[in-house]
Design a protein around this motif. Sequence first.
Motif, PDB file in Angstrom:
ATOM      1  N   GLY A  92      54.252  40.748  43.072  1.00  0.00           N
ATOM      2  CA  GLY A  92      54.669  39.808  42.032  1.00  0.00           C
ATOM      3  C   GLY A  92      54.034  38.444  42.178  1.00  0.00           C
ATOM      4  N   HIS A  93      53.553  38.144  43.389  1.00  0.00           N
ATOM      5  CA  HIS A  93      52.922  36.835  43.630  1.00  0.00           C
ATOM      6  C   HIS A  93      51.677  36.631  42.783  1.00  0.00           C
ATOM      7  CE1 HIS A  93      54.719  38.480  47.401  1.00  0.00           C
ATOM      8  NE2 HIS A  93      55.381  37.345  47.325  1.00  0.00           N
ATOM      9  N   THR A  94      51.012  37.713  42.384  1.00  0.00           N
ATOM     10  CA  THR A  94      49.752  37.566  41.636  1.00  0.00           C
ATOM     11  C   THR A  94      49.752  38.384  40.345  1.00  0.00           C
ATOM     12  OG1 THR A  94      48.624  39.407  42.786  1.00  0.00           O
ATOM     13  CG2 THR A  94      48.529  37.253  43.843  1.00  0.00           C
ATOM     14  N   ALA A  95      50.922  38.893  39.940  1.00  0.00           N
ATOM     15  CA  ALA A  95      50.980  39.839  38.819  1.00  0.00           C
ATOM     16  C   ALA A  95      50.815  39.192  37.446  1.00  0.00           C
ATOM     17  CB  ALA A  95      52.302  40.621  38.868  1.00  0.00           C
ATOM     18  N   CYS A  96      50.865  37.862  37.369  1.00  0.00           N
ATOM     19  CA  CYS A  96      50.633  37.187  36.078  1.00  0.00           C
ATOM     20  C   CYS A  96      49.148  37.073  35.743  1.00  0.00           C
ATOM     21  CB  CYS A  96      51.236  35.776  36.090  1.00  0.00           C
ATOM     22  SG  CYS A  96      53.023  35.733  36.131  1.00  0.00           S
ATOM     23  N   THR A  97      48.291  37.300  36.730  1.00  0.00           N
ATOM     24  CA  THR A  97      46.854  37.072  36.544  1.00  0.00           C
ATOM     25  C   THR A  97      46.280  37.765  35.308  1.00  0.00           C
ATOM     26  OG1 THR A  97      46.667  36.891  38.949  1.00  0.00           O
ATOM     27  CG2 THR A  97      44.615  37.096  37.705  1.00  0.00           C
ATOM     28  N   PRO A  98      46.578  39.054  35.072  1.00  0.00           N
ATOM     29  CA  PRO A  98      46.005  39.702  33.880  1.00  0.00           C
ATOM     30  C   PRO A  98      46.391  38.998  32.585  1.00  0.00           C
ATOM     31  CG  PRO A  98      46.952  41.335  35.367  1.00  0.00           C
ATOM     32  CD  PRO A  98      47.385  39.999  35.869  1.00  0.00           C
ATOM     33  N   ALA A  99      47.639  38.510  32.498  1.00  0.00           N
ATOM     34  CA  ALA A  99      48.077  37.800  31.290  1.00  0.00           C
ATOM     35  C   ALA A  99      47.351  36.465  31.150  1.00  0.00           C
ATOM     36  CB  ALA A  99      49.588  37.583  31.323  1.00  0.00           C
ATOM     37  N   LEU A 100      47.202  35.744  32.261  1.00  0.00           N
ATOM     38  CA  LEU A 100      46.469  34.469  32.217  1.00  0.00           C
ATOM     39  C   LEU A 100      45.045  34.696  31.715  1.00  0.00           C
ATOM     40  CD1 LEU A 100      47.522  32.974  35.695  1.00  0.00           C
ATOM     41  CD2 LEU A 100      48.498  32.406  33.468  1.00  0.00           C
ATOM     42  N   ALA A 101      44.400  35.749  32.226  1.00  0.00           N
ATOM     43  CA  ALA A 101      43.003  36.027  31.876  1.00  0.00           C
ATOM     44  C   ALA A 101      42.836  36.499  30.442  1.00  0.00           C
ATOM     45  CB  ALA A 101      42.431  37.072  32.834  1.00  0.00           C
ATOM     46  N   ARG A 102      43.842  37.116  29.885  1.00  0.00           N
ATOM     47  CA  ARG A 102      43.733  37.660  28.530  1.00  0.00           C
ATOM     48  C   ARG A 102      44.279  36.719  27.451  1.00  0.00           C
ATOM     49  NH1 ARG A 102      40.388  40.643  30.318  1.00  0.00           N
ATOM     50  NH2 ARG A 102      40.646  42.865  30.802  1.00  0.00           N
TER      51      ARG A 102
END
Length: 525
Positions: free
Chosen positions: A159-169
Amino acid sequence: MFQIKEVYTLTREYRDIAGAGGLKDVAQELSEALVRKGIKVTVFMPRYGFLDPEKLGFWQTGVSFSVDMDYAHEERREEISLWQGELNGVRIFLIEADRYAEKLGIYTYTEEEEKREPWKKKGTGHFDYFAMNILLQKTALCTAIYLEEKPEIIHCHDGHTACTPALAREIMGFRHYFPYSGFLITIHNAGLGYHQDVADLPFAKANTGLPWRVINDSLLNGSFNPFLCGSKYAVINTVSEQYAKELQETDLDAHTGWLGHALKERGIKLYGITNGITPEDFDPRKPEKLGLPAGFDPLKGDFAGKKVCRQELLRKIKERDLRVKAFGSPEDREGWPLLTAISRLTEQKGINILAQTLRMLYEQGEEFLTVILGTGTPEIEESLMAIARDFPDRMALLLGYDPKLANLIYAAGDFFVIPSNYEPCGLTDFMAQLMGNLPIVRHTGGLVKVKDGFNGFVYVEQKPEELAGAILRAFEVYRKDPARIKQMIKQAIEHIYENYTWDKVSEKYLELYRKALNLRPISKD
């Protein structure tokens, strides 16, 4: 077929730098296995305050920039710079930032921090955990742009890095730069408390910079959930096939606040890949590397050195030649099996059930020794201390952790008990097997790789009577058919080499990386 040439890995842990749980091993072992396959791997993680990067062989890159890190009522930026190093062919960036430099623990405050500032209670999670995570993710994406790199895959751990795909898209600038990158999120533990969720939605919106529609679409039990946030744009897996099934198909998902079912309702499949191990790291034929007093060869049925390890363990406990606190002092007896456990002493790990079972068996007069190493909740620690006090010549509780002592316990033991309520993967069963110590496990999650009568002993229902039954079955085979025990140990080790080395397991991750490429908004094939 599209070739994967470069992978970015985002993690809060990496074994040879900073570790807390099983994530540290996966992050490092998988990265190194991919490098052996000719893939360029770059790891991003924080430079915590307890790390000395120069001593670790890192150097300052000269790369520095500011990252937007707004709060709900305050527009703000944070300055970061990058340390660079290389370990076994893996390029690693440590992110230098005030937010990380002040931390002396990976996830929780330390005794030293509490002494300085009493509100930072030892063992409690960092108050700014969410911002720590977002800074890591934004920095990794910004670094790719700064270096003009376009990795085919960005692998996001927990969960520490799971937002990354949303940030990138979703965020302007990022979404124009990363259309060719695919994303994989790996859940190492989906239990409540591991999601890195936040209930303050305006803060989540401001800090991530994501649109409100994404924030509102990422809610689980009223909180913004990073796993739900990233899952729309990524392939998502957990660390065993069975755990993935349990989360989406059984009531065990209640332990997660129904995350698995929430993903399933969105049509998102949770894949499972059981973690690997590097068997050479737990090879009792090389006692010096493991800190053992003698070596032995379980594959050849040579266990003479194992007896020496047992004698040394019991001597250390008796003479209190230990770095941990000891209760009880088992006396060696011919023909008595040694039952061992190395674990967090918590209900999740089923240690409350183990305590009830041990008391029951000892009160019945069963003849065996027990050594347990770990720390946990005060109630469970006290229940185990009480057994060690009541049966001091049969059981020892060792409170704390010492890796060399752990190796000695693995090597000395005949049976290794893992009575978990739920278990995403489990690696201690592998470690024990490689050192000729057969696991006795509850049939759940990643522990289903232990097959009853083949490479260990298994029970299903979580009751003291059921665990006791499995232990007594193991003892009966030990006493009546020692040749079968030797055969089971041999089968266990061969099974690991055939199925669970990281070079084998990394092939399964490459399959998921290819699935992730198919989710890209623009196909490069």
